[in-house]
Design an enzyme around this catalytic site. Structure first.
Site, mmCIF file in Angstrom:
data_model
loop_
_atom_site.group_PDB
_atom_site.id
_atom_site.type_symbol
_atom_site.label_atom_id
_atom_site.label_comp_id
_atom_site.label_asym_id
_atom_site.label_seq_id
_atom_site.Cartn_x
_atom_site.Cartn_y
_atom_site.Cartn_z
ATOM 1 N N ARG A 85 66.406 103.572 109.787
ATOM 2 C CA ARG A 85 67.673 103.645 110.511
ATOM 3 C C ARG A 85 67.501 103.963 111.994
ATOM 4 O O ARG A 85 66.554 104.654 112.385
ATOM 5 C CB ARG A 85 68.577 104.715 109.880
ATOM 6 C CG ARG A 85 69.021 104.375 108.471
ATOM 7 C CD ARG A 85 69.651 105.572 107.775
ATOM 8 N NE ARG A 85 70.151 105.221 106.446
ATOM 9 C CZ ARG A 85 69.393 105.198 105.355
ATOM 10 N NH1 ARG A 85 68.100 105.489 105.428
ATOM 11 N NH2 ARG A 85 69.920 104.876 104.187
ATOM 12 N N HIS A 110 66.935 98.652 108.790
ATOM 13 C CA HIS A 110 65.986 97.629 108.340
ATOM 14 C C HIS A 110 66.098 96.317 109.117
ATOM 15 O O HIS A 110 66.066 95.221 108.541
ATOM 16 C CB HIS A 110 66.148 97.373 106.852
ATOM 17 C CG HIS A 110 65.706 98.517 105.979
ATOM 18 N ND1 HIS A 110 64.791 99.457 106.383
ATOM 19 C CD2 HIS A 110 66.059 98.860 104.701
ATOM 20 C CE1 HIS A 110 64.598 100.337 105.409
ATOM 21 N NE2 HIS A 110 65.350 100.002 104.385
ATOM 22 N N HIS A 180 58.571 97.738 101.018
ATOM 23 C CA HIS A 180 59.684 98.382 100.306
ATOM 24 C C HIS A 180 59.644 98.068 98.812
ATOM 25 O O HIS A 180 60.679 97.779 98.199
ATOM 26 C CB HIS A 180 61.009 97.936 100.910
ATOM 27 C CG HIS A 180 62.127 98.928 100.768
ATOM 28 N ND1 HIS A 180 62.530 99.412 99.540
ATOM 29 C CD2 HIS A 180 62.926 99.514 101.696
ATOM 30 C CE1 HIS A 180 63.539 100.250 99.727
ATOM 31 N NE2 HIS A 180 63.798 100.342 101.024
ATOM 32 N N GLU A 318 57.348 104.450 101.358
ATOM 33 C CA GLU A 318 57.372 103.464 102.425
ATOM 34 C C GLU A 318 56.684 104.002 103.688
ATOM 35 O O GLU A 318 57.332 104.607 104.543
ATOM 36 C CB GLU A 318 58.813 103.088 102.756
ATOM 37 C CG GLU A 318 59.651 102.687 101.560
ATOM 38 C CD GLU A 318 61.134 102.743 101.864
ATOM 39 O OE1 GLU A 318 61.554 102.169 102.892
ATOM 40 O OE2 GLU A 318 61.876 103.381 101.090
#
Length: 353
Positions: A85, A110, A180, A318
């Site tokens: 973000r 993303h 991801h 991630e």
């Protein structure tokens, strides 16, 4: 564990935005195989053996390209041009404010509306165990400065899948990549009994909208302390403000290693199958996400063989730069200059205990 569903390459062949998609299968000599699609440069499936040598499906995913496109947007994808973000979709670089797409509530997430997870990469096979996937982002796309030329190479070496990525720009910009995949080493059900260890003595707490406050907080005494092994479900519903904000785990962990060094991030063990996953990377952080918003409801959250993606049915680790890093000078930089090459590596090693 459900028996692995056979994948039909023809079911992954279509055309998106005038570019063809296909299924790429990587094979090696360690009993592990990996299936990928050019759409989002994403991992479709990973098969890995249990302690008895029986192969099983260890990531969530779908069995055709239409289901991929209609399913969880980030599932298995290579995320760019900025993972995670950015608050209010805004950042300032060299005194100039840039407004990005706000595609995650009030925030940017993303890479925006047409981030890499919604794009078809150009693919080049490098042999039975490797494929290189490339994507160019235009100057001004989603509000980012600079044309960014990027590539990720998936390389299966024995029991280890490596993601080696790089990017160059013609104008000063910001970059953040990650993978991801949603892991479930049992192949079905929840990941609450998976045992997690993380090489992280701190994390970055967030506000109620998942934006980091800028604090780097020690994990000691919190539900985020995985410096020693703990079941993921042990403290996932603890009476803790950060747990409430994330509806479980959905936070950036600060990895203990020198800046830019490749090193261990996390180890995950599934006690029944004996499967083990070791995650390593060159990145300073790793988003720990416990699949809190999977619903098990078709079509989005039902995968191969009709197996539902139930709440907390997948674990994401991630590796990446920190979320909202451009707005926090104390976070590791995400700035890329012309003439430089942004490089990173994520590795997943599969084993048994």
């Amino acid at each position: 564990m459900p028996h692995p569903v056979a994948l039909d390459p023809a079911a992954f062949r279509t055309e998106v935005d005038g570019k063809p998609t296909d299924l790429h299968t990587l094979t090696g000599d360690g009993g592990v195989s990996v299936d990928l699609t050019d759409y989002g440069a994403r991992i479709v499936r990973i098969l890995a053996p249990d302690r008895d040598g029986v192969p099983g499906d260890v990531v969530l995913g779908y069995d055709n390209i239409r289901s991929v496109m209609d399913g969880q947007a980030s599932m298995g994808a290579f995320i760019g041009r900025f993972a995670n973000r950015i608050a209010d979709g805004r950042f300032t670089l060299d005194g100039v404010e840039h407004q990005l797409a706000r595609n995650g509530g009030a925030h940017h997430i993303h890479g925006g509306v047409k981030g890499s997870r919604f794009r078809v990469f150009d693919s080049e096979r490098l042999g039975p165990g490797a494929v290189r996937m490339s994507l160019t982002y235009a100057d001004g796309e989603e509000g980012y400065p600079g044309e960014l030329r990027s590539a990720v190479t998936y390389r299966l070496d024995g029991d280890t899948l490596r993601m080696e990525y790089e990017a160059v720009t013609d104008r000063r910009t910001i970059v953040n990549f990650t993978g991801h995949a949603y892991f479930n080493l049992a192949g079905a059900g929840t990941i609450l009994d998976h045992v997690l260890t993380m090489n992280a003595r701190a994390f970055t707490p967030t506000d109620a909208t998942a934006i980091p406050t800028g604090e780097i907080r020690p994990v000691a005494g919190t539900p985020f302390d995985f410096t020693t092994p703990h079941r993921i479900g042990e403290r996932i519903d603890a009476d803790d403000e950060q747990i409430r904000f994330g509806s479980g785990y959905d936070h950036n962990m600060v990895i203990d290693k020198p800046p830019g060094a490749f090193g261990p991030v996390a180890t995950v063990e599934e006690p029944v199958s004996g499967r083990l996953l070791e995650v390593s990377s060159s990145e300073p952080g790793a988003q720990l996400h416990s699949g809190n918003f999977l619903t098990g409801v078709a079509p989005r959250d039902v995968g191969r063989g009709g197996v539902p993606f139930v709440r907390r049915g997948g674990l994401c680790i991630e590796p990446q730069r920190f979320p909202d890093a451009p707005n926090h000078p104390n976070f590791p930089s995400t700035v890329l200059d012309p003439g430089e090459t942004f490089r990173g590596v994520i590795a997943y090693r599969f084993g048994v205990r």
